[in-house]
Scaffold this active site. Structure first.
Site, short mmCIF file in Angstrom:
data_model
loop_
_atom_site.label_atom_id
_atom_site.label_comp_id
_atom_site.label_asym_id
_atom_site.label_seq_id
_atom_site.Cartn_x
_atom_site.Cartn_y
_atom_site.Cartn_z
N TYR A 168 65.84 26.56 -62.83
CA TYR A 168 65.41 25.85 -61.62
C TYR A 168 66.10 26.42 -60.37
CZ TYR A 168 64.01 21.91 -58.69
OH TYR A 168 63.46 21.13 -57.70
N GLU B 102 53.95 18.10 -61.12
CA GLU B 102 53.80 18.25 -59.67
C GLU B 102 52.68 19.21 -59.30
OE1 GLU B 102 56.77 19.60 -56.06
OE2 GLU B 102 57.58 18.35 -57.67
N ASP C 41 58.96 18.11 -60.28
CA ASP C 41 60.16 18.95 -60.19
C ASP C 41 61.42 18.11 -60.27
OD1 ASP C 41 58.65 21.19 -60.05
OD2 ASP C 41 59.14 21.70 -57.98
#
Length: 537
Positions: free
Chosen positions: A340, A9, A106
């Protein structure tokens, strides 16, 4: 020779994948290539939904006659500012020597949407597409994600939800912004005297949040403070003082009286003064300990952080906005320090729990918590964590809770002071689950003088347990603030301004704590003085 293409990304994430895969090939404009693989990247969104005028020029002019705008098929276009990178990515996706595409955006709905739009606009066909789903950017996790990558079709439902969310945002924004602007924009301009029509922006989330803010602001502006008056007695058993709060109880001259604001306060000061005069007339001013309740209380470590809980605590501790917290924790994620961030889970997965000792072990290199990490490993408490409430696969949708990876410690030196504090908050919450509960001794006293009841509550910490690691030094609000072992704290009072009685006497006096343990029902305790404390809603 066929090659695998890895599409991330952001450029920084792409570089982490290249490092993990040991791709030391040439860096070209927009990608890195070796003999076996290519790594490329988006720069956030490369593709967006087209405005109505792209469907038909008539929609460029805002008019009630063209509403509602509900296209049967939605159009998309490349964002002009990133068109160059799109062409690079599109070309790589369709290169004849690329047979497998690894989607490394992501691991969430938005990341999935970013790739799907690019693949849609690039018209990718006849390529194997695999989804890399990772929880941190450590080399070990990246390689695991690639090794266990599933076919991209496994994430079709996630993609569908992303498309649906985007279409909902688009249709609401386009239609309601135009409608309300056409209906009320000029009225607002006239009121504000701007001289031109005011555009009223409407959004699925923005408008709802704005409504909540406005309703709350109106409540604040319309709120009128109400004063109330409490009667506080200072009692002196064995020449050691503590405060007790008067409350209306059956038998009291003010039980269910219209003079009461609440059970522990009066609407007018003169009523409180009348009570103090009546009690002062009783001689000697002795109260009888009508009831004393002693019980132990166990306080377990809280669940781990998800993004919302972390944002809430950082707002209280460091006075930063939720957006600032997200930026900080995103930075920590990209530096491989935490897992994350965009997660709603507050527990770990069973798979992660099996190797959690690695995360703990890494924190031995984090000076503020090195001793706690070593203690957690030595105790072996991590071995049974899978059987606790901190591990639950059913409570995890996309990602488990935010925890330190135990890696990337070299990056700590480059962190801002705020980022370092947020990292420490996450690490302390994580380590605390490997510590025993905090244990308190609670005392609840009810004293009676002339049929009027006073109440006092105390809590003495017997064992700090997890609180010794959970405390965050230097924060404005400590999420698990604690007294020292053996120190008492007053636990009475309510939430209204002026009603909490925090300045209890002898709170840190060991003799006072010992005296509490000796009190018995029926004991006669001198009432030293009475005071009126004013509070307000």
């Amino acid at each position: 020779m066929s090659k695998s293409l890895y599409i991330a990304e952001k450029p920084s994430v792409a570089q982490e994948f290249a490092n993990a895969l040991k791709i030391n090939g040439r860096r070209s404009d927009g990608y890195i290539e070796s003999e076996q693989a290519i790594v490329t990247w988006c720069v956030g969104h490369l593709v967006t939904m087209s405005y109505p005028e792209c469907y038909d020029p008539k929609y460029k002019r805002w008019s009630l006659e063209t509403l509602p705008f509900l296209p049967k098929e939605f159009k998309y276009e490349v964002i002009p500012s990133v068109e160059k990178q799109f062409k690079i990515v599109s070309g790589l996706l369709n290169r004849p020597d690329v047979d497998t595409i690894y989607v490394c955006t992501d691991s969430g709905r938005e990341g999935e949407y970013i790739y799907r739009l690019v693949a849609q606009m690039a018209d990718v066909k006849d390529k194997a597409q695999k989804r890399v789903w990772i929880d941190s950017q450590t080399e070990e996790e990246i390689l695991r994600g690639i090794r266990e990558a599933k076919d991209e079709t496994e994430y079709d439902n996630l993609s569908a939800s992303a498309y649906l969310r985007a279409k909902e945002d688009y249709l609401m924004g386009i239609n309601f912004s135009r409608l309300l602007t056409l209906k009320y924009g000029q009225n607002i301009s006239n009121y504000l005297r701007t001289g031109k029509n005011t555009v009223i922006s409407v959004g699925r989330v923005m408008t709802c949040v704005m409504g909540m803010v406005i309703r709350r602001e109106r409540e604040i502006r319309d709120f009128v403070k109400t004063p109330f008056y409490r009667v506080i007695g200072t009692f002196s058993p064995q020449d050691m003082d503590f405060d007790g709060e008067w409350k209306s109880a059956p038998g009291s001259r003010y039980f269910e009286s219209p003079y009461l604001y609440k059970e522990n306060g009066f609407k007018e000061r003169k009523t409180a003064e009348a009570l103090t005069r009546a009690l002062s007339a009783v001689q000697p001013m002795n109260a009888v300990l009508q009831a004393i309740e002693k019980k132990k209380e166990t306080k377990n470590p809280p669940l781990l952080y998800n993004l919302a809980e972390l944002q809430n605590d950082c707002s209280k501790m460091f006075k930063i906005s939720p957006d600032e917290t997200l930026k900080v924790v995103q930075e920590l994620y990209e530096k491989k320090l935490v897992t994350y961030p965009r997660t709603d889970a507050r527990v770990l997965s069973t798979a992660v729990a099996k190797e959690i000792y690695k995360n703990i072990g890494g924190l031995k290199n984090f000076e503020p918590l090195a001793g706690f990490a070593a203690e957690a490993l030595e105790s072996g408490s991590f071995k049974g964590i899978a059987k606790t409430r901190y591990v639950n696969d059913k409570q995890i949708t996309d990602h488990y809770a935010i925890i330190p990876t135990g890696q990337g410690m070299g990056a700590l030196r480059s962190l801002s002071p705020l980022s370092a504090k947020v990292y420490e908050v996450i690490a302390r919450r994580f380590l605390s689950i490997f510590y025993p509960p905090a244990i308190y001794q609670k005392y609840a006293l009810e004293l009676v003088i002339d049929k009027e009841h006073f109440f006092a509550n105390f809590r003495v910490m017997l064992e700090a347990g997890y609180l010794k690691v959970a405390d965050v030094p230097g924060s404005k609000k400590k999420p698990d603030a604690k007294p020292k072992d053996g120190q008492a704290e007053n636990a009475s009072g309510d939430s209204e301004e002026g009603s909490a009685d925090s300045a209890q006497k002898n709170m840190d006096n060991p003799e006072f704590i010992a005296m509490l343990g000796t009190l018995k029902k029926g004991a006669v305790i001198p009432l030293k003085s009475l005071a009126i404390k004013e509070g307000e809603t």
